[in-house]
Design an enzyme around this catalytic site. Sequence first.
Site, PDB file in Angstrom:
ATOM      1  NE  ARG A 190      -3.503  -0.571   2.689  1.00  0.00           N
ATOM      2  CZ  ARG A 190      -4.750  -0.738   3.094  1.00  0.00           C
ATOM      3  NH1 ARG A 190      -5.551   0.298   3.179  1.00  0.00           N
ATOM      4  NH2 ARG A 190      -5.186  -1.906   3.451  1.00  0.00           N
TER       5      ARG A 190
ATOM      6  CG  HIS B  69      10.442 -19.386  10.757  1.00  0.00           C
ATOM      7  ND1 HIS B  69       9.371 -19.004  11.509  1.00  0.00           N
ATOM      8  CD2 HIS B  69      11.507 -19.262  11.565  1.00  0.00           C
ATOM      9  CE1 HIS B  69       9.779 -18.666  12.711  1.00  0.00           C
ATOM     10  NE2 HIS B  69      11.077 -18.807  12.786  1.00  0.00           N
TER      11      HIS B  69
ATOM     12  CE  LYS C 254      13.913 -21.651  13.813  1.00  0.00           C
ATOM     13  NZ  LYS C 254      14.663 -20.427  13.979  1.00  0.00           N
TER      14      LYS C 254
ATOM     15  CD  GLU D  81      10.525 -16.179  20.972  1.00  0.00           C
ATOM     16  OE1 GLU D  81      10.991 -15.506  20.053  1.00  0.00           O
ATOM     17  OE2 GLU D  81       9.304 -16.318  21.175  1.00  0.00           O
TER      18      GLU D  81
ATOM     19  CG  ASP E 296       3.464 -16.317  18.228  1.00  0.00           C
ATOM     20  OD1 ASP E 296       3.279 -15.943  17.052  1.00  0.00           O
ATOM     21  OD2 ASP E 296       4.503 -16.061  18.872  1.00  0.00           O
TER      22      ASP E 296
ATOM     23  CG  HIS F 120       7.028 -22.153  15.002  1.00  0.00           C
ATOM     24  ND1 HIS F 120       6.868 -22.094  13.651  1.00  0.00           N
ATOM     25  CD2 HIS F 120       7.037 -20.859  15.424  1.00  0.00           C
ATOM     26  CE1 HIS F 120       6.778 -20.828  13.265  1.00  0.00           C
ATOM     27  NE2 HIS F 120       6.872 -20.058  14.330  1.00  0.00           N
TER      28      HIS F 120
ATOM     29  CE  LYS G 161       6.772 -13.945  21.805  1.00  0.00           C
ATOM     30  NZ  LYS G 161       7.644 -14.089  20.642  1.00  0.00           N
TER      31      LYS G 161
HETATM   32  C1  BG6 Z   1       7.303 -16.545  15.040  1.00  0.00           C
HETATM   33  C2  BG6 Z   1       6.466 -16.037  16.175  1.00  0.00           C
HETATM   34  O1  BG6 Z   1       6.565 -17.394  14.211  1.00  0.00           O
HETATM   35  O2  BG6 Z   1       8.425 -17.257  15.568  1.00  0.00           O
HETATM   36  C3  BG6 Z   1       7.298 -15.152  17.091  1.00  0.00           C
HETATM   37  O3  BG6 Z   1       5.372 -15.309  15.664  1.00  0.00           O
HETATM   38  C4  BG6 Z   1       8.530 -15.870  17.551  1.00  0.00           C
HETATM   39  O4  BG6 Z   1       6.538 -14.710  18.198  1.00  0.00           O
HETATM   40  C5  BG6 Z   1       9.274 -16.465  16.368  1.00  0.00           C
HETATM   41  O5  BG6 Z   1       9.348 -14.923  18.218  1.00  0.00           O
HETATM   42  C6  BG6 Z   1      10.390 -17.352  16.844  1.00  0.00           C
HETATM   43  O6  BG6 Z   1      11.186 -17.704  15.758  1.00  0.00           O
HETATM   44  P1  BG6 Z   1      12.718 -18.002  15.946  1.00  0.00           P
HETATM   45  O7  BG6 Z   1      13.165 -18.418  14.587  1.00  0.00           O
HETATM   46  O8  BG6 Z   1      13.366 -16.744  16.433  1.00  0.00           O
HETATM   47  O9  BG6 Z   1      12.790 -19.089  16.954  1.00  0.00           O
END
Ligand code: BG6
Length: 513
Positions: free
Chosen positions: A48, A188, A192, A226, A245, A250, A350
């Site tokens: 946008r 993602h 890794k 984290e 999340d 993951h 977190k």
């Molecule tokens: C993301 C989450 O998908 O993965 C985030 O939305 C999180 O909240 C992140 O911090 C963690 O990814 P990584 O690769 O840093 O472990």
Amino acid sequence: MIKKPEGLLLVIFGASGDLASRKLIPALCDLANQDLLPDKFAVLGVGRSEMNDDMFREKMSVAIEKNINGRGCLDDTKRRRFLESLHYLSFDTSSPEGYERLSQRLSDMDHMFNTNGNYLYYLATPPGMYEVIVKNLATQKLNLPDNDKSWRRIIIEKPFGYTLDSARRLNASVLEVFSEEQVYRIDHYLGKETVQNILVTRFSNGIFEPLWNRNFIERVEITSAESIGIEERGSYYDTSGALRDMVQNHLLQLVGLIAMEPPAVADARSIRNETLKVFQSLRPLTQSDIEKNIIRGQYTTSVVKGERVAGYRDEKNIMPESRTETYAAMKFYIDNWRWSGVPFYIRTGKRLPIRVTEVVIHFRPSPHLLFTKESDRLASDNQLVIRIQPDEGILLRFGMKVPGAGFRVKDVAMDFHYSDLSDIRLPDAYERLLLDCMLGDATLFSRGDAVEATWQFIDPVFKYWNDHPEIRLYGYPAGTWGPENADRLIEGENETWRYPCKNLTSDSSYCEL
Ligand code: BG6
């Protein structure tokens, strides 16, 4: 030799957003640096924000500088050539009008770069936009290949759905327009390096797989901690929480790889069939499981390393009475032949003391304990620790005799660190996944049925929490390991979660608190 993809145009929706700057463009630049992008290639960023090509290139040049991965993307000539391949089209993707212009621009670029009508779309927008974009692409027939040698593919970012119903709806809308083979749902974590190494560790070594079952494994533990808080993502996070999340996607994907049966061959279909079977075997959570076997928490104000850290409710864009969990720990079972009776534990949070993601396989003790009289411990605690990040590697813990008289047993560790392979740079997850998708390899992407199966497992928790606000949300001070009673989930006397930097001197680089 890694194959180079054939010519293509990559269209990034949400190109002026955070994901494109932090991850996608730096990853593409890293691929360019390794000569892994197609010879005929261009990117069209769509967003946008009003920008022309030059402004977009300038913005992305700054983003690359800031988010470069290790020693990646260093060659100046290649970087300049890569930046020249970036283009931009500004329009409001929520309304149909701009899509005709998009179609025209793609056709022009296709002729200019000779890319044979191969288009790869990347949806890096807020998830609320996915269905609209997909529908509008179809209106312009941008979902359909031009000829029988060209292709159209689409990458969809997480979160894929908000509940089981919405994930099903989204799947249905996407599959009305694209076939499953065209759709790449990205997680993602699967990109890794160390996550893929789970498959190699398990299936290319004769020593682990015979032990990889209920007869030899006592429990499996997965932690993704984290140290950061929610940063600038308050408005997203407050509607999400740790379970949505991190766990639904993951962490359950990690469970899939740890628990799957050996696939017949290492291709997308076989591997994804096997992980799906794991998700389908997850024992459905009952109300009593949700009450007893899931602990949720939220970080509170604290002082970490001498600095005051805000509690979750004081963060930007968070409701003052928010009950969103920033920590979740749970215990569950996989009801199949291999894992019957073996508890799986996962936790994520977190503002925990360190950033670490690891899988711990706890083996059963030896059946007859010879040295109990002389040892402090009843038996060696045999563990295989797969460190996903940081300090990627594998650690094996076992008992050794303490030199000298008698038979005292001490826990020791054999520790492999990827960093010991000094000439190897670990690629970023997005680098691997973008390349795979360009090559048409869907192995490391989630299939629609698997996404629905993970939602099916986790969805009852949201419903139950929603209907039972009295279920406790434990506060935990920022910088600690989360609610203390998460330890009570772990079966066995005196057993706790593994606290990576608390009781292991051999865990090194990331332990400096
Ligand atoms: C993301 C989450 O998908 O993965 C985030 O939305 C999180 O909240 C992140 O911090 C963690 O990814 P990584 O690769 O840093 O472990």
